[in-house]
Every structure is written in structure tokens, then in C-alpha cells.
Scaffold this motif. Structure first.
Motif, mmCIF file in Angstrom:
data_model
loop_
_atom_site.group_PDB
_atom_site.id
_atom_site.type_symbol
_atom_site.label_atom_id
_atom_site.label_comp_id
_atom_site.label_asym_id
_atom_site.label_seq_id
_atom_site.Cartn_x
_atom_site.Cartn_y
_atom_site.Cartn_z
ATOM 1 N N GLY B 256 -0.799 14.967 -51.639
ATOM 2 C CA GLY B 256 -0.017 15.142 -50.409
ATOM 3 C C GLY B 256 -0.516 14.245 -49.295
ATOM 4 O O GLY B 256 -1.295 13.315 -49.514
ATOM 5 N N ALA B 257 -0.086 14.554 -48.084
ATOM 6 C CA ALA B 257 -0.364 13.664 -46.950
ATOM 7 C C ALA B 257 -1.861 13.476 -46.709
ATOM 8 O O ALA B 257 -2.331 12.347 -46.513
ATOM 9 N N LEU B 258 -2.614 14.570 -46.717
ATOM 10 C CA LEU B 258 -4.046 14.440 -46.443
ATOM 11 C C LEU B 258 -4.721 13.584 -47.511
ATOM 12 O O LEU B 258 -5.568 12.743 -47.195
ATOM 13 N N ALA B 259 -4.346 13.786 -48.759
ATOM 14 C CA ALA B 259 -4.935 12.988 -49.842
ATOM 15 C C ALA B 259 -4.568 11.514 -49.678
ATOM 16 O O ALA B 259 -5.411 10.629 -49.870
ATOM 17 N N ARG B 260 -3.334 11.256 -49.301
ATOM 18 C CA ARG B 260 -2.901 9.861 -49.148
ATOM 19 C C ARG B 260 -3.586 9.182 -47.969
ATOM 20 O O ARG B 260 -3.780 7.973 -47.967
ATOM 21 N N LEU B 261 -3.910 9.969 -46.936
ATOM 22 C CA LEU B 261 -4.476 9.392 -45.714
ATOM 23 C C LEU B 261 -5.963 9.701 -45.576
ATOM 24 O O LEU B 261 -6.503 9.684 -44.474
ATOM 25 N N TRP B 262 -6.590 9.991 -46.684
ATOM 26 C CA TRP B 262 -7.986 10.413 -46.705
ATOM 27 C C TRP B 262 -8.880 9.446 -45.938
ATOM 28 O O TRP B 262 -9.802 9.855 -45.235
ATOM 29 N N ARG B 263 -8.619 8.149 -46.061
ATOM 30 C CA ARG B 263 -9.477 7.137 -45.434
ATOM 31 C C ARG B 263 -8.863 6.524 -44.184
ATOM 32 O O ARG B 263 -9.390 5.538 -43.656
ATOM 33 N N HIS B 264 -7.772 7.067 -43.708
ATOM 34 C CA HIS B 264 -7.214 6.603 -42.436
ATOM 35 C C HIS B 264 -8.271 6.840 -41.344
ATOM 36 O O HIS B 264 -8.914 7.901 -41.322
ATOM 37 N N PRO B 265 -8.464 5.895 -40.430
ATOM 38 C CA PRO B 265 -9.579 6.025 -39.468
ATOM 39 C C PRO B 265 -9.583 7.350 -38.700
ATOM 40 O O PRO B 265 -10.641 7.996 -38.598
ATOM 41 N N LEU B 266 -8.442 7.742 -38.170
ATOM 42 C CA LEU B 266 -8.420 8.992 -37.396
ATOM 43 C C LEU B 266 -8.670 10.197 -38.297
ATOM 44 O O LEU B 266 -9.438 11.103 -37.953
ATOM 45 N N ILE B 267 -8.034 10.206 -39.457
ATOM 46 C CA ILE B 267 -8.184 11.360 -40.357
ATOM 47 C C ILE B 267 -9.620 11.437 -40.890
ATOM 48 O O ILE B 267 -10.211 12.526 -40.954
ATOM 49 N N MET B 283 -2.933 17.005 -38.820
ATOM 50 C CA MET B 283 -2.808 15.686 -38.189
ATOM 51 C C MET B 283 -2.377 14.633 -39.202
ATOM 52 O O MET B 283 -1.680 13.684 -38.867
ATOM 53 N N ALA B 284 -2.796 14.816 -40.453
ATOM 54 C CA ALA B 284 -2.381 13.869 -41.495
ATOM 55 C C ALA B 284 -0.859 13.844 -41.629
ATOM 56 O O ALA B 284 -0.267 12.787 -41.859
ATOM 57 N N ARG B 285 -0.223 14.988 -41.449
ATOM 58 C CA ARG B 285 1.243 14.999 -41.539
ATOM 59 C C ARG B 285 1.863 14.212 -40.390
ATOM 60 O O ARG B 285 2.849 13.515 -40.566
ATOM 61 N N TRP B 286 1.272 14.370 -39.192
ATOM 62 C CA TRP B 286 1.798 13.595 -38.057
ATOM 63 C C TRP B 286 1.586 12.109 -38.270
ATOM 64 O O TRP B 286 2.476 11.294 -38.008
ATOM 65 N N MET B 289 4.107 10.723 -40.565
ATOM 66 C CA MET B 289 5.443 10.485 -39.978
ATOM 67 C C MET B 289 5.554 9.031 -39.550
ATOM 68 O O MET B 289 6.566 8.373 -39.766
ATOM 69 N N ASP B 290 4.507 8.541 -38.918
ATOM 70 C CA ASP B 290 4.486 7.147 -38.484
ATOM 71 C C ASP B 290 4.565 6.219 -39.700
ATOM 72 O O ASP B 290 5.288 5.221 -39.692
ATOM 73 N N GLY B 291 3.815 6.563 -40.739
ATOM 74 C CA GLY B 291 3.824 5.753 -41.950
ATOM 75 C C GLY B 291 5.177 5.752 -42.637
ATOM 76 O O GLY B 291 5.608 4.732 -43.190
ATOM 77 N N LEU B 292 5.860 6.882 -42.588
ATOM 78 C CA LEU B 292 7.182 6.952 -43.222
ATOM 79 C C LEU B 292 8.198 6.104 -42.457
ATOM 80 O O LEU B 292 9.067 5.481 -43.062
ATOM 81 N N LEU B 293 8.071 6.098 -41.142
ATOM 82 C CA LEU B 293 8.940 5.212 -40.367
ATOM 83 C C LEU B 293 8.684 3.754 -40.757
ATOM 84 O O LEU B 293 9.620 2.967 -40.915
#
Lengths: 79, 401
Positions: B256-267, B283-286, B289-293
Motif C-alpha cells: 500500500g501507500a506506506l510501503a510504496r513511500l517507505w523511503r520518501h524523505p518526509l515519510i 501522511m503517506a496517503r496524502w 495523492m501528489d504522486g498520483l496526480l
């Protein structure tokens, strides 16, 4: 599985409706539905609380038939 | 998802939590979801099966359809042309955006007692519902090899602008793009303290209720894996059992979102302080949203007219389709013999995230509930389950005796 069994509208009360499927009655919100709803319509639900789509009776019948085929059930459904 | 809503004809999740003192000492997660339902596709010709697929699996219908088509096309040796692939990816991203918006604008605010952004969600849903017909004029796009594609570029560009505006409004309000809180920790903290949008208020409620860390556990995100090995597991004689309780080499993972964004700087920064608890998870879901756009814009750039109907080559008769859906990694595996489906399996993200040894269980076991002082235990557990976003309802029983 991400299954969505249609439910048939049995009562409409403004922005909510009572729907039925396989003998189970639920009260659902119509707030997120874009279509007008009347008694007898078939709706797809999300989270068992919101109607998200109105579908044609033929499509609902097909889904019931498939599900019946799976569970072997032939009665108590809303169709 | 609604607490107290398990069962019904779609099946559901039953979650039982035992609390002793101020600690959760036992968690039991059981699913009654019919993972063998896809077997009704067996014995049908592949075209008919692809028509039935979205009718059966109406939640994340587009992701299900795209995964199914990819599996069948692989089995038949159909190579999908790039514009058709872009159109499908565009639709998947749009559906993920809609599902994510539902959680962020409706479910989560309600969970913490904040006001849902219902009007924004309605406007987003209305916009997103129009997108398929702006790509595929014949509407029935779920054909093997693709369908007639005629993107209405000007309309789509205008809709993308409107989507971006709506999402920016609900996150940042009238603030400028430079205040976008999804990039670094400092801007995030400023937004969290002072933001007046639904997004900021909801997250602030979560933090004020002492729930930022709630649900932190040790389950790792689903890594890149050997697709062929997973396909073999799904194809095996006990494939349905595997699809009900999946693992990779014995380990259970989160998707899911958290797994996909595990290494995103903010997350990653939030995880360092709060683990994979509710704050990082929400926050990963928010951020997504930016990534989906961005994904919508990227696929939009690749769209062009195409007649569809790509020809089959020499397929192997078996195929695997994988789609990253709103809830996580969705896999379809199919076997086709002489144009008929001879085997069909689906591994859905809910099976990873609500595995008896998965992130819900691991996040709850040992959690101290006294720290979550404001909300009762029941509400905190329901928040975590909702954040993990099952595609069915769940019933929660809390034993505090």
C-alpha cells in the motif's frame, strides 16, 4: 476479494435509502451518488454504507447469477 | 471501512483484541472473504471472463480489470501498444486517487471527530467518473489487446488542472504551492501546527489524541519480488490457500501507500520518530495523492489515438498481471487453454495487510493503550484498521475484561 454485490432499493428517504440483498437490509447514504435513485433500482455499495453507482437491472441479475453459481444459493436475494 | 460491518455476502474481517491492564496482549484477525470467487471465471472463454471480472470485483474495479487483462494478454502473447498501456495506467491512477480521496476526505476525518470534506469528495468523484469516456469513446475499454482509444486531450488537460486545484485546496487551502506540506519535515510541521484545511485538522486531531505512534510494528514493506516465484505459488495446488494468507519466503509484508513511500524523505523522517504508526501511515496517503496526480500527468503525456485490437502472438498459456492499486499490490494469475480460462487466482492487498501475522496484528500486539488517553481502545484500533484500508467491512471486538 474486492467484491461488490448489488443491493436493490426498497425505500428512499431523501439522501439515504434502505437497500436489500440476499435478505440483508442496510441503510445507505446516497450523498456520493450522482444518479437519481428510485425504489427498485440496483446500487453498488462501498463500505456497506455509501451507494457509489447505479447499475442496470440486467447487470445486477448477471452478478447475482454469478454469485449464486459460486455459493449455490438460489433464494433470499434481492433480485 | 465501517467498524461493525463484517460479514454479509461479500465476507469480511473479524478482529478481536484482548486488553490486559494498559497493554494489548492478543490480536486475532480472521477473514471470511471468498477468495475462491474468481473460480467462477474458469470454464469461460477469455473474452467473456474479462467482461465478467469488473462486475464481480466492483471495488477497485479498474485495477482488477487491468490486472486481469494483463494476465490474459501475457497468457495469449498479446503485446499491448504503449498508448493503450498509458491509457490503462491513467485509469488506474484516477481510480487510486478516488479511493485515496475517500479515505482522506471522508473516513479519516469521521474517525477522529473532524468534519469530512464531503463536497470536495463529490466534486472529485464526479470529475474522475468522466475520465474513461474522455479516453475510450466506446466506453467498453476492457478488451483484450486494447480498445479504440481517442483521447480528448483538451478536456483531459482541463480536468487534470481542476483535480490538482481541488486537492491543493483541501490540503493547503489558499496557501501557495510553496507551502505544500508534503516535501520536507519543516514545512510539514508548520502546516500541521497552523493549517486550517480538512487535511491539517484531521492530522492535528490524530496527534492531539496521542495516536501518532499508535500501531507501529515490525512488519516490513513488500519488497521487489520474483514475479515468477509468486506466480508459481499462486498456480500451485494450494494456490487459493496461499492467496488467503500470502508470504514471501515465510515472511509477511505490508503493501500500500506506506510501503510504496517507505523511503520518501518526509515519510522516512516521520517513521524515524513515530515508526510506522498512524501519523506516517496517514501522511503517506496524502503524499501519494501528489504522486498520483504526477502519474496522471505522466501517462497523459503518453496518450495518443490507437485503434486497439492488438494481435495475439505465441503465448505460453499462463500469465501474470500486477497492478499497484490504491490499497496495494494486486496480482492476477490465469491459465488459458484453447481460448478458455482453465485457472484463475487473485491475490489482493487486503490479504497482506490483514494477514493474521500482518501489520495490523503486529502493530497492535504490545501497544500501550493508556497512552492513547483521549479515545477509547476500540476507536484507536478501528483507526489503525481503517488506515490499513481493507476492501471489505470489519467487525471489531475488544475484550477488556
Amino acid at each position: 476479494m474486492c467484491i461488490a454485490i448489488p443491493a436493490q432499493v426498497v425505500e428512499v428517504h431523501g439522501t439515504s435509502a434502505v437497500v436489500e440483498r440476499y435478505g440483508e437490509r442496510l441503510e445507505v447514504s446516497l450523498l456520493l451518488l450522482q444518479d437519481e435513485v428510485a425504489v427498485g433500482d440496483f446500487l453498488i455499495l462501498q463500505a456497506r454504507a455509501f451507494a457509489v453507482e447505479k447499475i442496470a437491472p440486467e447487470e445486477a441479475t448477471e452478478i447475482y447469477r454469478l454469485f449464486d453459481e459460486f455459493v449455490g444459493a438460489t433464494s433470499d436475494k434481492a433480485a | 471501512m465501517t467498524d461493525g460491518a463484517a460479514g454479509g455476502v461479500e465476507g469480511g474481517l473479524n478482529i478481536r483484541v484482548v486488553v490486559r491492564g494498559d497493554v494489548i496482549t492478543a490480536v486475532d484477525v480472521r477473514s471470511s472473504r471468498p477468495v475462491k470467487l474468481c473460480a467462477v471465471l474458469v470454464g469461460r472463454d477469455v473474452d467473456a471472463a474479462m467482461v465478467l471480472l469488473p462486475r464481480l470485483f466492483g471495488v477497485c474495479r479498474i485495477a482488477q480489470t487491468v490486472a486481469g487483462l494483463a494476465a490474459v494478454e501475457a497468457a495469449l502473447g498479446v503485446v499491448l501498444p504503449p498508448p493503450q498501456l498509458a491509457a490503462r495506467r491513467f485509469l488506474v491512477a484516477a481510480e487510486s486517487l478516488e479511493q485515496t480521496a475517500w479515505r482522506l476526505l471522508l473516513d479519516w476525518p469521521c474517525c477522529v471527530g473532524a468534519s469530512p470534506a464531503l463536497d470536495t469528495l463529490k466534486r472529485l468523484r464526479q470529475l474522475l467518473s468522466i475520465l474513461p469516456r474522455k479516453l475510450f469513446p466506446d466506453l467498453a475499454w476492457n478488451h483484450i489487446g486494447g480498445a479504440r482509444l481517442a483521447p480528448a486531450r483538451a478536456d483531459l488537460a482541463a480536468m487534470l488542472d481542476q483535480l490538482q486545484h481541488e486537492i491543493h485546496q483541501v490540503v493547503c487551502g489558499d496557501a501557495t504551492r510553496s507551502d505544500w506540506p508534503l516535501t520536507d519535515r519543516r514545512s510539514f510541521e508548520r502546516w500541521l501546527r497552523h493549517g486550517s484545511t480538512s487535511a491539517a485538522l484531521t492530522l492535528r486531531c490524530l496527534c492531539e489524541q496521542g495516536l501518532a505512534d499508535f500501531g507501529r510494528g515490525t512488519v516490513e514493506p513488500l519488497p521487489a519480488f520474483d514475479l515468477a516465484a509468486l506466480e508459481r505459488r499462486m498456480a500451485a495446488a494450494d494456490g487459493y490457500a496461499f492467496c488467503a494468507r500470502p508470504d514471501l519466503d515465510g515472511a509477511v509484508h505490508e503493501t500500500g501507500a506506506l510501503a510504496r513511500l517507505w523511503r520518501h524523505p518526509l515519510i522516512a523522517d516521520l517513521r524515524a520518530d513515530h515508526g510506522n504508526g498512524l501519523l506516517a501511515r496517514w501522511m503517506a496517503r496524502w503524499v501519494e495523492m501528489d504522486g498520483l496526480l504526477a502519474e496522471l500527468h505522466a501517462q497523459f503525456a503518453l496518450l495518443e489515438a490507437h485503434p486497439g485490437a492488438s494481435m495475439a502472438q505465441n503465448g505460453t498459456g499462463t500469465g501474470f498481471g500486477l497492478v499497484e492499486s490504491a490499497r496495494g499490490c494486486l496480482c492476477h494469475r490465469v491459465a488459458v487453454a484453447a481460448g478458455w480460462v482453465s485457472d484463475y487466482k487473485i491475490l489482493a492487498p487486503t490479504e497482506w495487510n490483514f494477514h493474521p501475522e500482518g501489520p495490523l496484528t503486529r502493530g497492535l500486539l504490545g501497544a500501550r493503550v493508556a497512552e492513547a488517553a483521549a479515545p477509547p481502545v476500540r476507536r484507536a484500533v478501528a483507526l489503525l484498521a481503517t488506515a490499513l484500508d481493507p476492501c471489505v467491512g470489519f467487525e471489531l471486538v475488544v475484550d477488556e475484561s
